[in-house]
Design a protein around this motif. Sequence first.
Motif, PDB file in Angstrom:
ATOM      1  N   ALA A   1      12.582  15.559 -28.044  1.00  0.00           N
ATOM      2  CA  ALA A   1      12.481  14.101 -28.149  1.00  0.00           C
ATOM      3  C   ALA A   1      12.618  13.399 -26.808  1.00  0.00           C
TER       4      ALA A   1
ATOM      5  N   GLY B   1      11.865  18.392 -22.616  1.00  0.00           N
ATOM      6  CA  GLY B   1      11.263  18.807 -23.892  1.00  0.00           C
ATOM      7  C   GLY B   1      10.078  17.926 -24.259  1.00  0.00           C
TER       8      GLY B   1
ATOM      9  N   ALA C   1      17.119  22.530 -25.632  1.00  0.00           N
ATOM     10  CA  ALA C   1      18.114  21.478 -25.914  1.00  0.00           C
ATOM     11  C   ALA C   1      19.397  21.775 -25.146  1.00  0.00           C
TER      12      ALA C   1
ATOM     13  N   PRO D   1      15.492  24.496 -13.221  1.00  0.00           N
ATOM     14  CA  PRO D   1      15.226  23.241 -12.509  1.00  0.00           C
ATOM     15  C   PRO D   1      16.449  22.775 -11.724  1.00  0.00           C
TER      16      PRO D   1
ATOM     17  N   PRO E   1      16.091  11.248 -18.775  1.00  0.00           N
ATOM     18  CA  PRO E   1      17.153  10.360 -19.259  1.00  0.00           C
ATOM     19  C   PRO E   1      18.552  10.930 -19.051  1.00  0.00           C
TER      20      PRO E   1
HETATM   21  N1  LIG Z   1      17.311  16.983 -15.904  1.00  0.00           N
HETATM   22  C1  LIG Z   1      17.806  17.868 -15.074  1.00  0.00           C
HETATM   23  O1  LIG Z   1      18.089  17.593 -13.897  1.00  0.00           O
HETATM   24  C2  LIG Z   1      18.004  19.290 -15.522  1.00  0.00           C
HETATM   25  C3  LIG Z   1      18.157  20.286 -14.543  1.00  0.00           C
HETATM   26  C4  LIG Z   1      18.330  21.596 -14.932  1.00  0.00           C
HETATM   27  C5  LIG Z   1      18.367  21.917 -16.283  1.00  0.00           C
HETATM   28  N2  LIG Z   1      18.227  20.926 -17.210  1.00  0.00           N
HETATM   29  C6  LIG Z   1      18.275  21.318 -18.606  1.00  0.00           C
HETATM   30  O2  LIG Z   1      17.092  20.889 -19.246  1.00  0.00           O
HETATM   31  C7  LIG Z   1      17.344  20.715 -20.646  1.00  0.00           C
HETATM   32  C8  LIG Z   1      16.808  19.367 -21.075  1.00  0.00           C
HETATM   33  O3  LIG Z   1      17.496  18.358 -20.357  1.00  0.00           O
HETATM   34  P1  LIG Z   1      16.867  16.913 -20.085  1.00  0.00           P
HETATM   35  O4  LIG Z   1      17.194  16.581 -18.679  1.00  0.00           O
HETATM   36  O5  LIG Z   1      15.476  16.859 -20.575  1.00  0.00           O
HETATM   37  O6  LIG Z   1      17.866  16.055 -21.000  1.00  0.00           O
HETATM   38  P2  LIG Z   1      17.601  14.898 -22.082  1.00  0.00           P
HETATM   39  O7  LIG Z   1      18.956  14.385 -22.408  1.00  0.00           O
HETATM   40  O8  LIG Z   1      16.557  13.959 -21.592  1.00  0.00           O
HETATM   41  O9  LIG Z   1      17.016  15.692 -23.327  1.00  0.00           O
HETATM   42  C9  LIG Z   1      17.803  16.593 -24.080  1.00  0.00           C
HETATM   43  C10 LIG Z   1      17.424  16.496 -25.536  1.00  0.00           C
HETATM   44  O10 LIG Z   1      18.208  17.446 -26.259  1.00  0.00           O
HETATM   45  C11 LIG Z   1      18.622  16.848 -27.454  1.00  0.00           C
HETATM   46  N3  LIG Z   1      19.839  17.475 -27.956  1.00  0.00           N
HETATM   47  C12 LIG Z   1      21.095  17.368 -27.443  1.00  0.00           C
HETATM   48  N4  LIG Z   1      21.964  18.018 -28.227  1.00  0.00           N
HETATM   49  C13 LIG Z   1      21.248  18.558 -29.252  1.00  0.00           C
HETATM   50  C14 LIG Z   1      21.598  19.335 -30.394  1.00  0.00           C
HETATM   51  N5  LIG Z   1      22.863  19.686 -30.644  1.00  0.00           N
HETATM   52  N6  LIG Z   1      20.615  19.714 -31.246  1.00  0.00           N
HETATM   53  C15 LIG Z   1      19.325  19.326 -31.012  1.00  0.00           C
HETATM   54  N7  LIG Z   1      18.941  18.590 -29.956  1.00  0.00           N
HETATM   55  C16 LIG Z   1      19.896  18.204 -29.083  1.00  0.00           C
HETATM   56  C17 LIG Z   1      18.861  15.380 -27.104  1.00  0.00           C
HETATM   57  O11 LIG Z   1      18.838  14.548 -28.261  1.00  0.00           O
HETATM   58  C18 LIG Z   1      17.697  15.116 -26.150  1.00  0.00           C
HETATM   59  O12 LIG Z   1      16.563  14.640 -26.843  1.00  0.00           O
HETATM   60  C19 LIG Z   1      18.843  20.908 -20.837  1.00  0.00           C
HETATM   61  O13 LIG Z   1      19.079  22.235 -21.278  1.00  0.00           O
HETATM   62  C20 LIG Z   1      19.389  20.712 -19.430  1.00  0.00           C
HETATM   63  O14 LIG Z   1      20.599  21.391 -19.245  1.00  0.00           O
HETATM   64  C21 LIG Z   1      18.033  19.632 -16.864  1.00  0.00           C
END
Ligand SMILES: NC(=O)c1ccc[n+]([C@@H]2O[C@H](COP(=O)([O-])OP(=O)(O)OC[C@H]3O[C@@H](n4cnc5c(N)ncnc54)[C@H](O)[C@@H]3O)[C@@H](O)[C@H]2O)c1
Length: 250
Positions: free
Chosen positions: A13, A17, A89, A184, A190
């Motif tokens: 969402a 993702g 997630a 990443p 967000p």
């Molecule tokens: N953005 C960054 O800098 C970054 C860097 C390295 C790794 N990551 C990883 O990338 C992944 C995605 O992060 P993002 O930055 O897109 O964050 P985000 O917060 O934009 O998106 C994460 C999504 O996961 C969903 N989510 C959270 N808990 C959940 C649950 N219990 N069940 C189902 N859905 C759930 C949230 O509702 C949200 O839509 C994560 O695993 C994060 O650790 C992000």
Amino acid sequence: MAEQHTAIVTGGASGLGRAVTLKLAEQGVNVSIVDISEEAGNDVVQEVESHGASAIFVKADVTKPDEVKNYVDKTVEAFGAVTMFFNNAGISGSGKKFLEHSIEDIDQVLNINLHGMLYGIKYVVEAMIKNGGGSIVNTSSSAGLVGQVGVGTYSATKHATIGITKTIVAEYASEGIRANAVAPGATETPMVEEYMKNNPQAKEVAIDPVPQKRLGTAEEVAELVAFLLGDKANYINGAVVPIDGGFTAV
Ligand SMILES: NC(=O)c1ccc[n+]([C@@H]2O[C@H](COP(=O)([O-])OP(=O)(O)OC[C@H]3O[C@@H](n4cnc5c(N)ncnc54)[C@H](O)[C@@H]3O)[C@@H](O)[C@H]2O)c1
């Protein structure tokens, strides 16, 4: 004709993702968007459909094994099979040094980032094997490769992500399963925007050690993930690919 692919994207969402969902849909892949956030998930379904592709939203909390099993069942019901899995997630945790993590903080990050990821692999790989195989990308992080201040529990889960990725290769490559991980660095999503809103110096701090002197974008990560999931990456198995502007290289 190439096989019709169907992907499950957890955390579909928002952020990475959502970007991967849109990229896969652009390539003609059916996508099952899994998230706890129903409204945002349904918005992404509409975006996919407005481009003429197919998607469903399945509400699930990845920490609940029955809801994980259900998102796999619902995907197979809707599209016949699951051939791709972006196991993504996750949450970042409090940003505090490890001794200041409460037991509740530790458990919450472990439940979502570690248990949720393992449950996903368990049920998805089972369904993939029944159908002759499939491809997985697990979301690790630069915090899965190196130590960083303020992300202790998170870092533990992101190192674990790499461990299970390699185990899947050792155990199931012979059954047609491929598994890779992406790592990443700080990427504009967000999750990170929210963190930076609450910590005004955080953007500067995040960018300073990055040789390319900027944050990554979700679209850049989506290009990599879609490639690794797809047939052109058929001989890439067990790789951990940093996408961090050089952060973990220096
Ligand atoms: N953005 C960054 O800098 C970054 C860097 C390295 C790794 N990551 C990883 O990338 C992944 C995605 O992060 P993002 O930055 O897109 O964050 P985000 O917060 O934009 O998106 C994460 C999504 O996961 C969903 N989510 C959270 N808990 C959940 C649950 N219990 N069940 C189902 N859905 C759930 C949230 O509702 C949200 O839509 C994560 O695993 C994060 O650790 C992000």
